[in-house]
Design a protein around this motif. Structure first.
Motif, PDB file in Angstrom:
ATOM      1  N   TYR A 177       4.426 -38.195 -11.202  1.00  0.00           N
ATOM      2  CA  TYR A 177       3.854 -39.385 -11.843  1.00  0.00           C
ATOM      3  C   TYR A 177       4.841 -39.896 -12.889  1.00  0.00           C
ATOM      4  O   TYR A 177       5.000 -39.313 -13.950  1.00  0.00           O
ATOM      5  CB  TYR A 177       2.514 -39.018 -12.491  1.00  0.00           C
ATOM      6  CG  TYR A 177       1.818 -40.180 -13.171  1.00  0.00           C
ATOM      7  CD1 TYR A 177       1.446 -41.301 -12.440  1.00  0.00           C
ATOM      8  CD2 TYR A 177       1.532 -40.154 -14.531  1.00  0.00           C
ATOM      9  CE1 TYR A 177       0.811 -42.372 -13.048  1.00  0.00           C
ATOM     10  CE2 TYR A 177       0.894 -41.216 -15.152  1.00  0.00           C
ATOM     11  CZ  TYR A 177       0.535 -42.319 -14.407  1.00  0.00           C
ATOM     12  OH  TYR A 177      -0.097 -43.385 -15.005  1.00  0.00           O
ATOM     13  N   VAL A 178       5.555 -40.976 -12.561  1.00  0.00           N
ATOM     14  CA  VAL A 178       6.556 -41.541 -13.476  1.00  0.00           C
ATOM     15  C   VAL A 178       6.369 -43.058 -13.499  1.00  0.00           C
ATOM     16  O   VAL A 178       6.995 -43.772 -12.721  1.00  0.00           O
ATOM     17  CB  VAL A 178       7.998 -41.209 -13.002  1.00  0.00           C
ATOM     18  CG1 VAL A 178       9.010 -41.557 -14.082  1.00  0.00           C
ATOM     19  CG2 VAL A 178       8.136 -39.749 -12.619  1.00  0.00           C
ATOM     20  N   PRO A 179       5.481 -43.552 -14.384  1.00  0.00           N
ATOM     21  CA  PRO A 179       5.192 -44.993 -14.371  1.00  0.00           C
ATOM     22  C   PRO A 179       6.416 -45.854 -14.645  1.00  0.00           C
ATOM     23  O   PRO A 179       6.492 -46.985 -14.183  1.00  0.00           O
ATOM     24  CB  PRO A 179       4.154 -45.171 -15.473  1.00  0.00           C
ATOM     25  CG  PRO A 179       3.565 -43.820 -15.653  1.00  0.00           C
ATOM     26  CD  PRO A 179       4.639 -42.832 -15.335  1.00  0.00           C
ATOM     27  N   ILE A 180       7.376 -45.327 -15.419  1.00  0.00           N
ATOM     28  CA  ILE A 180       8.617 -46.082 -15.639  1.00  0.00           C
ATOM     29  C   ILE A 180       9.758 -45.167 -15.214  1.00  0.00           C
ATOM     30  O   ILE A 180      10.022 -44.153 -15.852  1.00  0.00           O
ATOM     31  CB  ILE A 180       8.772 -46.482 -17.116  1.00  0.00           C
ATOM     32  CG1 ILE A 180       7.655 -47.458 -17.508  1.00  0.00           C
ATOM     33  CG2 ILE A 180      10.135 -47.112 -17.356  1.00  0.00           C
ATOM     34  CD1 ILE A 180       7.647 -47.848 -18.962  1.00  0.00           C
ATOM     35  N   LEU A 181      10.389 -45.514 -14.108  1.00  0.00           N
ATOM     36  CA  LEU A 181      11.469 -44.675 -13.575  1.00  0.00           C
ATOM     37  C   LEU A 181      12.789 -45.238 -14.095  1.00  0.00           C
ATOM     38  O   LEU A 181      13.194 -46.323 -13.701  1.00  0.00           O
ATOM     39  CB  LEU A 181      11.439 -44.723 -12.045  1.00  0.00           C
ATOM     40  CG  LEU A 181      12.404 -43.781 -11.338  1.00  0.00           C
ATOM     41  CD1 LEU A 181      11.977 -42.337 -11.552  1.00  0.00           C
ATOM     42  CD2 LEU A 181      12.466 -44.073  -9.849  1.00  0.00           C
ATOM     43  N   PRO A 182      13.458 -44.510 -14.986  1.00  0.00           N
ATOM     44  CA  PRO A 182      14.736 -45.028 -15.493  1.00  0.00           C
ATOM     45  C   PRO A 182      15.734 -45.190 -14.343  1.00  0.00           C
ATOM     46  O   PRO A 182      15.677 -44.460 -13.351  1.00  0.00           O
ATOM     47  CB  PRO A 182      15.200 -43.939 -16.464  1.00  0.00           C
ATOM     48  CG  PRO A 182      13.957 -43.175 -16.804  1.00  0.00           C
ATOM     49  CD  PRO A 182      13.096 -43.243 -15.593  1.00  0.00           C
TER      50      PRO A 182
END
Length: 1307
Positions: A344-349
């Protein structure tokens, strides 16, 4: 010292854990963003270019103002919090996911807000809220470095120096993310090259971020606090207190509100209120769901919700970080009472893009670059991907997944809630940028919405699809309104900003909402009420669907420790019984959903709740179910699929409103701290360096709150230590738990701090191990289910798989194979990685075939002929041939569909493992298509994987035949005569008609003396009967047939239809046509690849297998005993009863149970043959049908003479029915022979429930004495009555007869 203790003791109850400032480090100067470089390196590697040249040197093509530079955490307070250690790299990366960006005075410099979260190893989360703004660069070194970079860029790209003519408003790029708003406004195109930088003329600005890290997602409160902090820096006069006071206050003096209470604390200018749901309410979720619905629309959101429940791969895509976070958090909060268990990574760098390669379910958010097209986005796998394009309000769904139950009514109910709050259910937020025609003054707001009420204009200001990121002047307007200012001050502001006063008057009228609340508070209350009502609608669906789930939880372990150690082997939930208890329309969805990790974890939590405290979500959910039970005792509606609307919408909104109306707690006001004088002097527009000594330690232990919480904490610690001694060492338990939770759990979020190739390799290794484990679990589950099912056929235990469940398991196997094939792909081609690999293989093999056309070589082992398929040319096992079959199927339109069909076909043919082994044996091809770390290039794991798939050959699947019911299939039929006794030749013209569960082939003429034919017809399903006949023409019209073999040329299933009798007038029973009953022929035991090891055929139960000899030998001089005959009848009836007790879709063929070798007809024939005087008078055999005809003739003549008049009325009617049926059978145009006629009579009697009425008539008839011996069963009253009693049980079932049996009978 006591102070620090107090702070740490009370800390878990603190509102915020850290206050962080990120930005440019003037000491180290401008450093290119390493992560961006790593990303370029990875991208180059993925596209097969030389990664080292790609990442070498600076990127001179881009203007330096558009490049990203390395940001740093400039300060964070306090230094560390023990239960939530500060992760510098992760925080820096998520505060500024794209690094630093620069602007000049010509660019838009609106502040931005976004949130992020960090998931820890144990699955717990920490939230971050970030306010990013632009601050003037004062360091001359950095200005000159930028100037140098710009000159180098110009030298490299002279063309870019032409002035840009695009004009844009200051509001143009409010929502676009940091480095996209680069077009200079026309008013300031004085710079030699617009968008350029000249140190002598331009002012340089750089981004800086203020961040609060909190244990709970109080998004609105944090956002208001941070914007007030920023406002304190930009305001003309200094804030009332030094900024340290406010930071210290929120870090140490503001507690978390207790459950069910609200809390007021003070920002720099206004008070801020937050509230927390009570123990029985839905957990806290502060992200505006209304916005999620506005962005996607109800229909799309429900589909996305469905994909999330079924644990697909979900990728959110937007330019705006806050939108990514809002949608991700919105979707996961709607899952209550379940929780997302995977990555779960809502903002993936950007530097973690390789994570999209993960062959596991994930929910990730990807920031889109402005102007990039979705089609240019290279995603490693799309077979099971739900792609959500937030900015364009659309989603792309995976193929073929079950719909959420009662979807139309569900959407209707959600739409009604949204409409009550003035939100359109269709979705599609306002466009992200205002058209360029608008003027740049904030007054333009009123020109855009001339007809809107003033309050709505304000709402537009706040909500404009730009996440409330208002421009400076608009912010000022809004804040004045919030501050409940007088009109004079508004007019003064108007003069300063050049806004038309009329416009402001319109807005200013409603600066205060009802009850003295400011408009912003009104808005927040409205959002909170909408949030909770939408969530209640979702929650009530689960309360209805799983109201009875507890009844199916299997509590088998005596204590927690033994349960945890045996977790893998435990069967925790009775899936089959649960599904059989659900309404039919829900089954497709539920059968998929109960296989997910989130459902498994939910059930695990339920089981563990007997030994430890209930998990909070489970506690709330169980409470709701209990409450529902109180209101309706075992609600009758539970089994029905009628839609039940949510009944608690009003109460849930009222609870929130009451908490906000009456504030329960107020935190200590910010106050002056014991600080050094003269430090951190106020300088407008610059965020000061804060004094760290006062911020690193909490207040001394003198306030009631910390005292109270510290003692509570000590009490908790003591209790925890006691329970630990009682149960397990906590670390050990956590270790067990980690292992007990199966896949995906061990990797919730990629490590953001260390991105060395070694870490990436280790991550991939984890994936490989996970995939292998998943494969082992899935194949084992498929075997256990299938064997369990066949064990039931054999009379052991209870049935526990349905066709639906089988379909679900196969679909999840297809999904697993797709994920394995897409792991570590070099270059993606097409949506299905498996099909793409197969096509490469096909191209190579066909090329080889052409080259070897002169000397043909078979690919793959030739199938040996098995005895069972005498006269059948063998089918070759060929990957390519199976692919061609799939490619010729016009019904399948996509690659993903073709791959799934190919998997199903290979599984049905028991060739899946062999085919994939063949595919992977071309190592050069695998090397060309896959990277070194890919699963398919890990030799040992690959072997184990193929071995697991090989185990599936031990059971029979019809997963291709039963799914693709409308396709055309080539069949081959071969008639095998008995050569010893008959001339294998016949002069008559033979024909066949093949019937299956899905239809029949129609009559097909066979060329004389060839005895073999192939024909195409629509899929017949499993084959049941063959009608075989001839037209009796010519001299040699008699024909002795051993059997008919029919093979499905695609699946290779061969059916044998035994005959062993003559066809012809004047021979045997004079039949010119026979209905033959077939069964699947077993491949020879010596065939390779475990294809022979197969469980017994589906229809047989042990009694029947024992009895095969009895019925088959009945007519060949073997005399079964009366006990054996009675047992045979009992078994035949028993099989029919079992057949009807199965779910409709899994029943198989009733024809076999009636007319097959061990069917009812055969058993009754034995009964009628017992003691039958069939002596050959003048070489003519007498048949049972002769007895029936004579009995009927006697009844008819007796009826004419009036002898039957005395008989009871019903008996007379029965007599009429028997005569009617017999004459109908005799007058049929078909030449089915005497045994065929008897078979038909029994079948029709069973169908119309007349058998038990006819039997007494035949027994009473005087003819019986002439044709049966004294000892015959038919003349034994007790036995006949017992037979009638057994046959009586068939009356409960609706027996239907296949068309091939009753063709031509006119009743």
């Amino acid at each position: 010292m006591s102070g620090t203790n107090a702070a740490s003791g009370a800390a878990p109850c603190r509102f915020a854990h850290y206050f962080v400032i990120c930005g440019i480090d003037t000491e180290t100067g401008l450093e290119p963003d390493e992560l961006a470089a790593l990303y370029q390196w990875l991208e180059a590697d993925r596209q097969g270019r030389d990664p080292d040249t790609a990442a070498a040197g600076e990127n001179f093509e881009q203007s330096p103002l558009k490049r990203t530079f390395k940001s740093k955490v400039l300060a964070h307070y306090p230094e560390n919090v023990e239960w939530n250690p500060f992760d510098q790299d992760a925080v820096n990366m998520l505060c500024m996911p794209k690094g630093l960006s620069f602007r000049t005075q010509a660019d838009s410099r609106e502040p931005q807000f976004h949130s992020f979260l960090i998931t820890r190893e144990d699955g717990s989360r920490t939230y971050g809220f970030v306010h990013t703004f632009y601050e003037e660069v004062t360091s001359p070194q950095i200005c000159s470095a930028m100037q140098t970079l710009y000159q180098m860029h110009q030298a490299e790209n002279p063309s870019s120096a032409t002035p840009s003519s695009s004009s844009s408003s200051s509001m143009d790029s409010l929502a676009s993310s940091l480095d996209e708003a680069d077009s200079p406004s026309s008013s300031s195109c004085r710079s030699a090259a617009c968008g350029g930088y000249d140190a002598s003329r331009d002012t340089l600005y750089v981004s800086k971020a203020l961040c609060l890290i909190t244990p709970m997602p109080f998004m609105h409160a944090c956002r208001r606090f941070l914007s007030q902090m920023h406002r304190a820096v930009t305001a003309a006069s200094p804030p009332p207190l030094p900024l340290e006071s406010y930071v210290h206050n929120i870090l140490y003096e503001v507690p978390l509100p207790p459950p069910g209470r609200s809390l007021k604390f003070h920002g720099v200018y206004e008070p801020i209120v937050c509230q927390r749901p009570g123990p029985g309410e839905l957990p806290l979720a502060d992200f505006p769901l209304g916005q999620t619905f506005t962005l996607l629309g109800v229909e799309n959101l429900v589909q996305l919700f469905n994909c999330t429940l079924l644990e697909m791969q979900i990728l959110l895509y937007s330019q705006d970080y806050q939108r990514l976070m809002t949608v991700a958090e919105g979707i996961t909060t709607l899952l209550f009472p379940f929780q997302w268990q995977h990555v779960y990574v809502p903002i993936l760098p950007a530097s973690l893009l390789h994570f999209l390669d993960a062959p596991v379910p994930y929910l990730m958010g990807l920031q889109s670059k402005e102007g990039t097209d979705r089609s240019k986005l290279e995603l490693p796998q799309e077979a099971n991907l739900c792609f959500v394009d937030i900015d364009n309000h659309c989603i792309e769904l995976p193929e073929d997944f079950p719909q959420f139950p009662n979807k139309p009514e569900f959407i209707q109910e959600l739409s009604e809630v949204l409409l009550r709050y003035g939100i359109s259910p269709v979705g599609g937020a306002p466009p992200t940028s205002v058209p360029t025609t608008t003027t740049t003054t904030p007054g333009s707001v009123s020109t855009r919405h001339p007809g809107l009420k003033s309050q709505q204009a304000l709402r537009e200001l706040e909500d404009d699809g730009r996440n409330g990121n208002l421009g400076g002047e608009q912010l000022a307007v809004l804040e004045l309104l919030q501050g409940n200012a007088t009109l004079e001050r508004l007019q003064a502001l108007a003069k300063r900003t050049g806004v038309r006063v009329e416009a402001l008057r319109g807005v200013g009228g409603e600066g205060e909402g009802q009850g003295g609340r400011t408009t912003v508070e009104e808005e927040e209350l409205r959002n909170a009420k909408l949030n909770v009502q939408l969530r209640e609608v979702f929650a009530s669906r689960f309360t209805t669907m799983f109201a009875d789930y507890e009844a199916f939880v299997i509590q088998s372990a005596p204590d927690l420790e033994s349960w945890l150690t045996n977790r893998e082997q435990m069967h925790n939930f009775d899936k089959a019984s649960f599904l059989s208890d659900q309404p039919e329309p829900y089954l497709p969805f539920l059968s998929h959903f109960i296989e997910t990790q989130m459902f498994a974890t939910f059930i695990d939590n339920k089981i563990m709740s007997q030994w430890e405290e209930k998990e909070p979500l489970l506690r709330v959910f169980d409470g709701r179910i209990d409450k529902a039970r109180l209101y309706n005792v075992r609600a009758p509606s539970l089994r029905s699929s009628n839609y039940q609307r949510c009944t608690v919408l009003k109460e849930s909104a009222q609870a929130i409103e009451q908490r906000l109306m009456k504030i329960d707690h107020t935190a200590i006001h910010p106050h002056l701290l014991d600080m050094k004088i003269g430090q951190g002097k106020y300088e407008q527009g610059f965020f000061p360096k804060l004094q760290s000594d006062v911020l690193s330690v909490g207040p001394t232990n003198n306030n009631r709150w910390s005292n109270r919480t510290a003692t509570a904490q000590r009490r908790k610690d003591r209790h925890r230590q006691q329970t630990e001694h009682l149960t397990l060492d906590n670390d050990l338990k956590e270790k067990y738990m980690q292992e007990a939770r199966s896949l995906g759990k061990n990797l919730r979020q990629p490590k953001l701090s260390d991105l060395s190739p070694a870490v990436i390799a280790q991550t991939n290794w984890k994936f490989v191990e996970g995939l292998l484990k998943e494969c082992r679990m899935k194949t084992k589950r498929m075997l256990v289910e299938k064997m369990g099912r066949e064990a039931v056929e054999l009379g052991h235990g209870e049935a526990n798989i349905t066709g639906l469940e089988e379909n679900t398991l196969i679909a999840s196997l297809c999904d697993l194979l797709e994920r394995i094939w897409s792991h570590g792909l070099q270059v993606k081609q097409g949506k299905s990685a498996l099909w793409s690999h197969l096509l490469h293989y096909q191209a190579r093999e066909e090329k080889l075939e052409q080259q070897q056309a002169e000397s043909p070589v078979s690919n793959g082992p030739e199938r040996r002929k098995s005895e069972s398929s005498i006269g059948m040319p063998s089918l070759r096992a060929s990957v390519i041939q199976d692919m061609r079959h799939i490619q010729s199927m016009g019904e399948i339109k996509t690659d993903v569909g073709r791959a799934r069909a190919w998997i199903r076909l290979s599984l049905e043919k028991k060739l899946l493992s062999q085919h994939l082994k063949q595919l992977l044996s071309r190592q050069a091809l695998t090397k060309k298509l896959y990277k070194r770390y890919a699963f398919l290039r890990c030799e040992e794991e690959k072997e184990q994987f193929l071995f697991h798939l090989l185990s599936l050959n031990t059971v029979d699947y019809f997963c291709f035949t039963s799914v693709f019911t409308t396709i055309m299939i080539p069949y081959r039929a071969v008639i095998i005569p008995i050569k010893k006794l008959s001339n294998a030749m016949t002069t008559s013209n033979p024909w066949v008609c093949v019937s299956g569960e899905l239809g029949d082939s129609g009559v097909r003429q066979i060329t004389k003396n060839i005895l073999e034919m192939t024909f195409d017809c629509q899929n017949l399903g499993k084959l049941t009967t063959v009608q075989l006949g001839h037209d009796n023409s010519g001299l040699l019209a008699k024909w002795l047939v051993d059997c008919v073999m029919v093979r499905n040329e695609i699946t290779g299933h061969t059916y044998k239809f035994p005959c062993g009798r003559w066809l012809g007038k004047g021979v045997d029973d004079g039949s010119l046509e026979r209905v033959l009953i077939g069964e699947l022929a077993l491949p020879n035991a010596d065939e390779d690849f475990g294809r022979g090891c197969r469980t017994p055929d589906m229809q047989h139960s042990p009694g029947q297998t024992r009895r095969v000899s009895i019925t088959s030998m009945g007519g060949r001089g073997y005399k079964p005993t009366s006990a054996q005959i009675q047992e045979a009848i009992g078994e035949a009836v028993n099989s029919i009863c079992k057949h009807f007790h199965k779910p409709e879709k899994e029943r198989g063929s009733l024809t076999i149970l009636l007319c097959g070798e061990v069917g009812l007809v055969g058993a009754l024939e034995l009964f009628f043959h017992n003691g039958f005087k069939s002596a050959r008078l003048f070489q003519k055999t007498v048949f049972v049908w002769d007895f029936v005809e004579k009995a009927v003739a006697y009844m008819e003549s007796a009826d004419q003479m009036g002898d039957m008049q005395e008989t009871a009325e019903p008996l007379g009617l029965t007599c009429v029915s028997l005569c009617h049926y017999v004459s109908a059978i005799n007058s049929s145009p078909r030449n089915i022979g005497k045994d065929g006629k008897f078979q038909l009579l029994v079948c029709l009697g069973a169908r119309d429930r007349l058998l038990i009425q006819w039997l007494p008539l035949l027994v009473e008839c005087p003819v019986i004495q002439r044709m049966y011996e004294e000892s015959a069963l038919l003349r034994d009253r007790t036995t006949v009555n017992a037979l009638i009693a057994v046959l009586q049980t068939l009356h409960d079932f609706p027996i239907t007869l296949e068309a091939s049996l009753v063709k031509g009978i006119d009743l």
